[in-house]
Design an enzyme around this catalytic site. Structure first.
Site: not given
Length: 389
Positions: A130, A133, A135, A170-171, A181, A186, A291, A315-316, A342
């Site tokens: 494993h 990463d 971001h 994430h992996c 993964h 992950m 939402h 709202e969303t 939603h």
């Protein structure tokens, strides 16, 4: 440090080979370049260090909303746990891969300018290599290039938090293993707060009383000839069927925090009337549309980046696949609030929904009331709408 040198060297040689360079003849030069690069790293001996005990989502570890003092080195330990889990009320099982034993992995919180130091531990009981990463990080595939570890190994990665916001980690072991993964669990989020805290579009400070982290995941559980979900003895055994299901791009489940109903009923998030809640929401793979039924997004960083002014009164909102966003809402009414994706098919039929129980003594009838109680329709009532002319 030796592992870091070796990993960087391997990456440098791979890049050289891809460019057509005779990498063996230049191995010594490459190692010298790595050593020179490491010597350029900031001297952090004078900085304070803070060891953080992570919490299982939706909960978030204790943190300051406004930084106290200058930058520091914030240290996290993140074990990788491979285990079989149950993902719905029907007893459907899958072989999960997790950061910290939870789906999603825990939310990490630091401030802009801090150094993030993560010790990644691949437990000896695991079966696969494993990595991680980030971001939010800069270079080396977000750290993925420097953190590949086999079962029974660990590695420490340090990087500087230069951009405020919410960011997925994430992996990413490469090839089809990366999406597998990720959808096996992950992924997680790190939140980099501005040193002076969150602000509205006019530069006024914003604060929250509670923070929760909701990580949305889609699962692809293979079915047998009769349409029943299949189970497997190991990750390796499940791989061919799971990859085939993933290629169809039709999830069997879309869930918050690892399972259908994981944040509902007795596991509901809680708040109080008058409290301001920070909801961090991530989706490492697919787009989603959070939402809050009976509420709103007072301030929403839809793209998750705190240098940008928040949107107001949504709202969303929209969370892009491979990203995390954040929303603030102050509750005005007591009772059960439903927080969901939603796309109602994904929420109701596939599981992407959660509850927030809000305590309060009084209902605000000015905001909502029923002046006429439920009763039978009055006879001879004309309910037709006039036709526009």
């Amino acid at each position: 440090m030796k592992l870091l040198q070796t990993s960087v060297l391997a990456s440098a040689l791979a890049l050289a080979a891809a460019a057509g360079a005779p990498s063996p003849a230049h191995a010594v030069d490459a190692l010298e370049l790595v050593n020179a690069t490491l010597d350029q790293a900031s001297d952090l001996a004078a900085l304070p260090r803070q060891q953080v005990q992570l919490k299982r989502p939706p909960f978030v570890h204790d943190h300051d909303q406004v930084a106290k003092g200058g930058p520091k080195v914030v240290q996290f330990t993140l074990p990788i746990v491979e285990e079989e889990i149950v993902i719905d009320g029907e007893g459907t099982k899958m072989h999960a891969m997790t950061f910290g034993g939870s789906i999603p992995g825990p939310l990490m919180v630091v401030h802009e300018g801090d150094y993030v130091e993560v010790t990644l531990v691949n437990l000896a009981s695991n079966a696969m290599p494993h990595n991680i990463d980030f971001h939010a990080a800069t270079g080396a595939l977000g750290g993925g290039d420097l953190t590949v570890i086999q079962p029974g190994e660990e590695v420490t990665l340090r990087w500087k938090a230069t951009r405020p916001g919410t960011f997925v980690y994430h992996c990413a072991p490469g090839g089809p293993m990366t999406p597998w993964h990720v959808v096996a669990g992950m992924h997680g989020t790190i939140m980099v707060l501005p040193r002076d805290g969150l602000k509205d579009g006019d530069g006024k400070p914003l604060r929250y009383d509670r923070a929760y982290y909701v990580g949305e995941t889609e699962f692809y559980i293979p079915r047998d000839a009769n349409g029943n979900f299949k189970s497997y003895a190991s990750h390796a055994e499940s791989l061919p069927d799971t990859l085939a299901a993933m290629k169809g791009l039709v999830p069997s489940h879309i869930v918050f925090n690892g399972a259908v109903g994981a944040l509902a009923g007795d596991n509901a998030m809680t708040s109080k009337v008058g409290e301001t809640l920070l909801l961090v929401h991530s989706q490492a793979n697919r787009d989603t549309r959070p939402h809050l039924i009976g509420g709103h997004g007072d301030y929403v960083w839809e793209e998750g980046k705190f240098n940008n002014a928040p949107l107001k009164d949504l709202e969303t909102w929209f969370i892009r696949g491979g990203s995390a966003g954040a929303a603030l809402y102050t509750f005005h009414q007591p009772g059960l609030h439903v927080y969901l994706n939603h796309n109602l098919i994904e929420a109701v039929l596939l599981g992407a929904a959660a509850h927030i129980k809000v305590d309060g003594d009084k209902w605000n009838h000015d905001l909502m009331t029923t002046p006429s109680p439920v009763g039978a329709i009055k006879p001879d009532t004309d309910l037709s709408l006039p036709v526009a002319k």
